[in-house]
Design a protein around this motif. Structure first.
Motif, PDB file in Angstrom:
ATOM      1  N   GLN A   1       0.210  -4.502 -11.210  1.00  0.00           N
ATOM      2  CA  GLN A   1       1.226  -3.614 -10.564  1.00  0.00           C
ATOM      3  C   GLN A   1       1.667  -2.390 -11.725  1.00  0.00           C
ATOM      4  OE1 GLN A   1       4.887  -5.574  -9.196  1.00  0.00           O
ATOM      5  NE2 GLN A   1       4.587  -4.318  -7.388  1.00  0.00           N
TER       6      GLN A   1
ATOM      7  N   ARG B   1       0.885   1.645 -11.176  1.00  0.00           N
ATOM      8  CA  ARG B   1       1.469   2.672 -10.874  1.00  0.00           C
ATOM      9  C   ARG B   1       1.823   3.730 -11.978  1.00  0.00           C
ATOM     10  NH1 ARG B   1       6.284  -1.232  -7.897  1.00  0.00           N
ATOM     11  NH2 ARG B   1       4.929  -1.478  -6.014  1.00  0.00           N
TER      12      ARG B   1
ATOM     13  N   GLU C   1      -1.123   6.139 -11.664  1.00  0.00           N
ATOM     14  CA  GLU C   1      -0.829   7.153 -10.783  1.00  0.00           C
ATOM     15  C   GLU C   1       0.017   8.428 -11.202  1.00  0.00           C
ATOM     16  OE1 GLU C   1      -0.471   6.588  -6.497  1.00  0.00           O
ATOM     17  OE2 GLU C   1      -0.806   4.244  -6.671  1.00  0.00           O
TER      18      GLU C   1
ATOM     19  N   THR D   1      -6.351   1.421 -10.188  1.00  0.00           N
ATOM     20  CA  THR D   1      -6.538   2.911  -9.654  1.00  0.00           C
ATOM     21  C   THR D   1      -7.079   3.566 -10.759  1.00  0.00           C
ATOM     22  OG1 THR D   1      -4.088   2.882 -10.791  1.00  0.00           O
ATOM     23  CG2 THR D   1      -4.062   2.862  -8.395  1.00  0.00           C
TER      24      THR D   1
ATOM     25  N   SER E   1      -0.442  -6.338  -1.290  1.00  0.00           N
ATOM     26  CA  SER E   1       0.332  -4.784  -1.385  1.00  0.00           C
ATOM     27  C   SER E   1      -0.480  -4.042  -2.489  1.00  0.00           C
ATOM     28  CB  SER E   1       1.540  -5.192  -1.946  1.00  0.00           C
ATOM     29  OG  SER E   1       2.179  -4.303  -2.220  1.00  0.00           O
ATOM     30  N   LEU E   2      -0.977  -4.683  -3.399  1.00  0.00           N
ATOM     31  CA  LEU E   2      -1.666  -3.719  -4.511  1.00  0.00           C
ATOM     32  C   LEU E   2      -3.021  -3.335  -4.088  1.00  0.00           C
ATOM     33  CD1 LEU E   2      -1.235  -6.201  -7.454  1.00  0.00           C
ATOM     34  CD2 LEU E   2      -0.161  -3.847  -7.294  1.00  0.00           C
TER      35      LEU E   2
ATOM     36  N   THR F   1      -3.656  -2.430  -0.877  1.00  0.00           N
ATOM     37  CA  THR F   1      -3.155  -1.226  -0.038  1.00  0.00           C
ATOM     38  C   THR F   1      -3.017  -0.040  -0.805  1.00  0.00           C
ATOM     39  OG1 THR F   1      -2.299  -2.910   1.692  1.00  0.00           O
ATOM     40  CG2 THR F   1      -1.787  -0.518   1.581  1.00  0.00           C
ATOM     41  N   GLU F   2      -2.115  -0.265  -2.112  1.00  0.00           N
ATOM     42  CA  GLU F   2      -1.819   0.833  -2.786  1.00  0.00           C
ATOM     43  C   GLU F   2      -3.201   1.535  -3.443  1.00  0.00           C
ATOM     44  OE1 GLU F   2       0.799  -0.346  -5.849  1.00  0.00           O
ATOM     45  OE2 GLU F   2       2.417  -0.727  -4.511  1.00  0.00           O
ATOM     46  N   ASN F   3      -4.213   0.662  -3.609  1.00  0.00           N
ATOM     47  CA  ASN F   3      -5.579   1.105  -4.374  1.00  0.00           C
ATOM     48  C   ASN F   3      -6.213   1.920  -3.158  1.00  0.00           C
ATOM     49  OD1 ASN F   3      -4.817   0.136  -6.844  1.00  0.00           O
ATOM     50  ND2 ASN F   3      -5.951  -1.928  -6.547  1.00  0.00           N
TER      51      ASN F   3
ATOM     52  N   PHE G   1      -4.527   5.369  -2.922  1.00  0.00           N
ATOM     53  CA  PHE G   1      -5.025   6.191  -3.986  1.00  0.00           C
ATOM     54  C   PHE G   1      -6.407   6.681  -3.915  1.00  0.00           C
ATOM     55  CE2 PHE G   1      -6.895   6.581  -8.169  1.00  0.00           C
ATOM     56  CZ  PHE G   1      -6.254   7.698  -8.759  1.00  0.00           C
TER      57      PHE G   1
END
Length: 228
Positions: free
Chosen positions: A49, A53, A56, A82, A203-204, A206-208, A211
């Motif tokens: 996490q 971030r 990003e 990411t 959650s991670l 989904t963020e990936n 991105f």
């Protein structure tokens, strides 16, 4: 009347039948293993996490993707999903852009490479979670098996005595309840950790995915701008 020393937890475990002892040993091993995995998953997801971030922020503040890619290759961060997605997508983008393929073909290849990187990141983040789910769902039943076996032996012992007293059945029932307690001790932390880590990994991921979509848009503009 049963003496207190003979009813201690240690004595009950040591004097239990071999089957109950095996059940207890299995549950203790499962508990120790799950705790080892819980600590490991906590560290992995926390680092992922933080690193994701951080990359990003670096990505969106950078004006030169080629320089960022070079820096990422020379000093890759193994915990950043990411960054892995960026590296895979940009590498394929550059490779296909040097050929005579169309912009759409270049984008298809880049997106395919990012999907593979995303799948690898999913595998990394969710590693050991099935084991925690298995421990959480089966440990109470394994402990229940030890309980049933201990109680069964306690009642069988009544057949060998003329007068049934509490001192005859109490040790067997007590050791049976210890098996249940160990089963719950193994299951409860595993279930709680599984739920927490599943939500955190989702959650991670989904963020990936977000991105990857945003990075695809950046590459799409570059690909069609170059082809214009």
């Amino acid at each position: 009347m049963v003496e207190a020393s003979s009813m201690s937890v240690v004595s009950l475990i040591s004097n239990a039948t071999i089957v109950v002892q095996l059940v207890m040993a299995l549950l203790i091993l499962a508990s120790l293993t799950s705790w080892y995995m819980i600590v490991g998953r906590y560290r992995v997801l926390g680092r992922a996490q933080k690193a994701g971030r951080a990359f990003e922020e670096t990505f969106w503040s950078s004006d030169d993707l080629a320089s960022l890619y070079k820096q990422s290759r020379e000093n890759p961060h193994p915990d950043s999903g990411t960054e892995s997605i960026f590296r895979a997508g940009f590498q394929e983008f550059v490779r296909l852009s040097k050929s005579s393929r169309s912009a759409d073909a270049v984008m298809d290849g880049s997106q395919r490479a990012m999907r593979v990187a995303l799948q690898r990141e999913q595998t990394r983040l969710t590693r050991h979670l099935p084991f925690l789910a298995t421990v959480g769902s089966t440990s109470p039943y394994v402990g229940l098996f030890g309980t049933v076996w201990g109680i069964m032996n306690s009642f069988m012992a009544l057949a060998n005595v003329k007068q049934a007293t509490l001192s005859v059945v109490a040790p067997g029932i007590a050791e049976a309840l210890i098996a249940t307690a160990i089963g719950l001790f193994a299951a409860i932390p595993a279930v709680m950790a599984y739920n927490r880590f599943s939500a955190q990994s989702d959650s991670l991921l989904t963020e990936n995915e977000m991105f990857a979509e945003e990075f695809s848009s950046v590459l799409h503009r570059q690909a069609h701008g170059r082809g214009a």
